[in-house]
Design an enzyme around this catalytic site. Structure first.
Site, PDB file in Angstrom:
ATOM      1  N   CYS A 176      -0.398   0.404  -7.114  1.00 33.61           N
ATOM      2  CA  CYS A 176       0.867  -0.190  -7.558  1.00 33.61           C
ATOM      3  C   CYS A 176       0.699  -1.634  -7.980  1.00 33.61           C
ATOM      4  CB  CYS A 176       1.929  -0.060  -6.469  1.00 33.61           C
ATOM      5  SG  CYS A 176       1.473  -0.879  -4.921  1.00 33.61           S
ATOM      6  N   ASP A 201     -11.890   8.791   6.440  1.00 33.65           N
ATOM      7  CA  ASP A 201     -11.945   7.634   5.566  1.00 33.65           C
ATOM      8  C   ASP A 201     -12.739   8.050   4.326  1.00 33.65           C
ATOM      9  OD1 ASP A 201     -12.543   5.208   4.267  1.00 33.65           O
ATOM     10  OD2 ASP A 201     -12.753   4.130   6.157  1.00 33.65           O
ATOM     11  N   ASP A 244      -6.237   6.434  -5.033  1.00 33.50           N
ATOM     12  CA  ASP A 244      -4.948   5.758  -4.834  1.00 33.50           C
ATOM     13  C   ASP A 244      -5.085   4.815  -3.638  1.00 33.50           C
ATOM     14  OD1 ASP A 244      -2.281   5.031  -4.852  1.00 33.50           O
ATOM     15  OD2 ASP A 244      -1.579   6.903  -3.976  1.00 33.50           O
ATOM     16  N   GLU A 267      -7.304  11.422   3.811  1.00 29.35           N
ATOM     17  CA  GLU A 267      -6.331  10.486   4.399  1.00 29.35           C
ATOM     18  C   GLU A 267      -6.842  10.114   5.775  1.00 29.35           C
ATOM     19  OE1 GLU A 267      -4.008   7.949   5.495  1.00 29.35           O
ATOM     20  OE2 GLU A 267      -3.355   8.727   3.556  1.00 29.35           O
TER      21      GLU A 267
END
Length: 127
Positions: free
Chosen positions: A126, A45, A65, A18
Protein backbone atom coordinates in the site's frame (compact mmCIF):
# COMPACT_ATOMS: atom_id res chain seq x y z
CA UNK A 1 -5.36 -15.04 -2.35
CA UNK A 2 -8.75 -16.30 -3.41
CA UNK A 3 -8.70 -14.00 -6.44
CA UNK A 4 -5.45 -15.60 -7.56
CA UNK A 5 -7.04 -19.01 -7.19
CA UNK A 6 -10.00 -17.87 -9.29
CA UNK A 7 -7.66 -16.49 -11.96
CA UNK A 8 -5.91 -19.86 -12.20
CA UNK A 9 -9.21 -21.32 -13.37
CA UNK A 10 -8.93 -24.25 -10.98
CA UNK A 11 -5.83 -25.47 -12.79
CA UNK A 12 -3.31 -24.30 -10.23
CA UNK A 13 -2.49 -24.29 -6.58
CA UNK A 14 -2.04 -21.09 -4.60
CA UNK A 15 0.30 -21.46 -1.62
CA UNK A 16 -0.22 -18.62 0.84
CA UNK A 17 2.42 -18.00 3.52
CA UNK A 18 1.29 -16.20 6.67
CA UNK A 19 3.52 -16.13 9.74
CA UNK A 20 0.85 -15.00 12.22
CA UNK A 21 -1.15 -17.95 13.58
CA UNK A 22 -4.43 -16.04 14.00
CA UNK A 23 -4.27 -14.50 10.54
CA UNK A 24 -3.29 -17.84 9.00
CA UNK A 25 -6.37 -19.42 10.57
CA UNK A 26 -8.67 -16.71 9.25
CA UNK A 27 -7.10 -16.97 5.80
CA UNK A 28 -7.38 -20.76 5.86
CA UNK A 29 -11.12 -20.61 6.64
CA UNK A 30 -11.87 -17.89 4.08
CA UNK A 31 -9.83 -19.59 1.38
CA UNK A 32 -11.54 -22.94 2.00
CA UNK A 33 -14.95 -21.29 1.69
CA UNK A 34 -14.08 -19.32 -1.45
CA UNK A 35 -11.59 -21.50 -3.29
CA UNK A 36 -11.69 -24.99 -1.80
CA UNK A 37 -8.59 -27.08 -2.31
CA UNK A 38 -6.96 -24.67 -4.76
CA UNK A 39 -5.46 -22.65 -1.87
CA UNK A 40 -3.01 -24.07 0.67
CA UNK A 41 -2.28 -21.79 3.63
CA UNK A 42 1.07 -22.41 5.30
CA UNK A 43 1.78 -20.78 8.65
CA UNK A 44 5.38 -19.78 8.15
CA UNK A 45 7.60 -16.82 7.54
CA UNK A 46 8.02 -16.42 3.77
CA UNK A 47 11.74 -15.84 4.32
CA UNK A 48 12.01 -19.33 5.87
CA UNK A 49 10.67 -20.98 2.71
CA UNK A 50 13.35 -22.75 0.67
CA UNK A 51 12.58 -21.83 -2.96
CA UNK A 52 14.48 -24.89 -4.22
CA UNK A 53 12.55 -27.41 -2.08
CA UNK A 54 9.22 -29.01 -3.02
CA UNK A 55 6.59 -27.75 -3.52
CA UNK A 56 8.13 -24.29 -3.83
CA UNK A 57 10.64 -25.26 -6.52
CA UNK A 58 7.73 -25.61 -8.96
CA UNK A 59 6.12 -22.23 -8.18
CA UNK A 60 5.68 -20.30 -11.44
CA UNK A 61 4.26 -17.08 -10.02
CA UNK A 62 4.82 -15.21 -6.76
CA UNK A 63 2.53 -12.50 -5.44
CA UNK A 64 4.29 -10.61 -2.67
CA UNK A 65 2.20 -8.47 -0.31
CA UNK A 66 4.66 -7.24 2.34
CA UNK A 67 3.98 -5.11 5.38
CA UNK A 68 3.66 -1.48 4.38
CA UNK A 69 4.92 1.64 6.09
CA UNK A 70 1.48 3.00 6.85
CA UNK A 71 2.58 6.31 5.35
CA UNK A 72 -0.61 6.44 3.29
CA UNK A 73 -2.82 6.40 6.36
CA UNK A 74 -4.57 9.58 7.49
CA UNK A 75 -2.99 9.38 10.96
CA UNK A 76 0.39 9.49 9.30
CA UNK A 77 -0.36 12.76 7.48
CA UNK A 78 1.56 14.71 10.11
CA UNK A 79 4.59 12.53 9.40
CA UNK A 80 4.31 13.19 5.69
CA UNK A 81 4.18 16.93 6.33
CA UNK A 82 6.53 16.82 9.34
CA UNK A 83 9.74 18.01 7.75
CA UNK A 84 13.31 16.84 7.51
CA UNK A 85 13.92 16.15 11.22
CA UNK A 86 11.33 13.39 11.38
CA UNK A 87 12.28 12.04 7.95
CA UNK A 88 15.84 11.58 9.14
CA UNK A 89 14.66 9.59 12.16
CA UNK A 90 14.34 12.47 14.61
CA UNK A 91 11.32 13.10 16.84
CA UNK A 92 9.22 9.99 16.26
CA UNK A 93 11.88 7.76 14.75
CA UNK A 94 9.79 7.69 11.57
CA UNK A 95 12.78 7.81 9.26
CA UNK A 96 14.45 4.85 10.95
CA UNK A 97 11.20 2.88 10.81
CA UNK A 98 10.77 3.62 7.10
CA UNK A 99 14.36 2.56 6.37
CA UNK A 100 13.85 -0.68 8.32
CA UNK A 101 10.63 -1.45 6.46
CA UNK A 102 12.26 -0.65 3.12
CA UNK A 103 15.16 -2.99 3.94
CA UNK A 104 12.73 -5.77 4.87
CA UNK A 105 10.72 -5.22 1.69
CA UNK A 106 13.94 -5.48 -0.37
CA UNK A 107 14.85 -8.76 1.36
CA UNK A 108 11.36 -10.13 0.66
CA UNK A 109 11.49 -9.08 -2.99
CA UNK A 110 14.97 -10.55 -3.46
CA UNK A 111 13.73 -13.81 -1.92
CA UNK A 112 10.66 -13.84 -4.19
CA UNK A 113 12.92 -13.44 -7.22
CA UNK A 114 14.97 -16.49 -6.16
CA UNK A 115 12.25 -19.05 -6.94
CA UNK A 116 13.79 -20.98 -9.85
CA UNK A 117 10.59 -21.71 -11.80
CA UNK A 118 8.98 -18.31 -11.19
CA UNK A 119 8.14 -16.50 -14.41
CA UNK A 120 6.02 -13.77 -12.81
CA UNK A 121 6.61 -11.86 -9.57
CA UNK A 122 3.98 -9.35 -8.50
CA UNK A 123 4.95 -6.89 -5.78
CA UNK A 124 2.03 -5.19 -4.09
CA UNK A 125 2.14 -2.92 -1.07
CA UNK A 126 0.00 0.00 0.00
CA UNK A 127 2.86 2.44 0.66
Amino acid sequence: TTQLAALSGGGGLVIACERDARRAGVLRRRAADAAGASVRVVQTDFMAVDPRAPPYADVTAVQLDPTCSGSGMVERASYQLGGAEEEEGGAGGGGAKLHAIAATQLELLTHALSFPAARVVVYSTCS
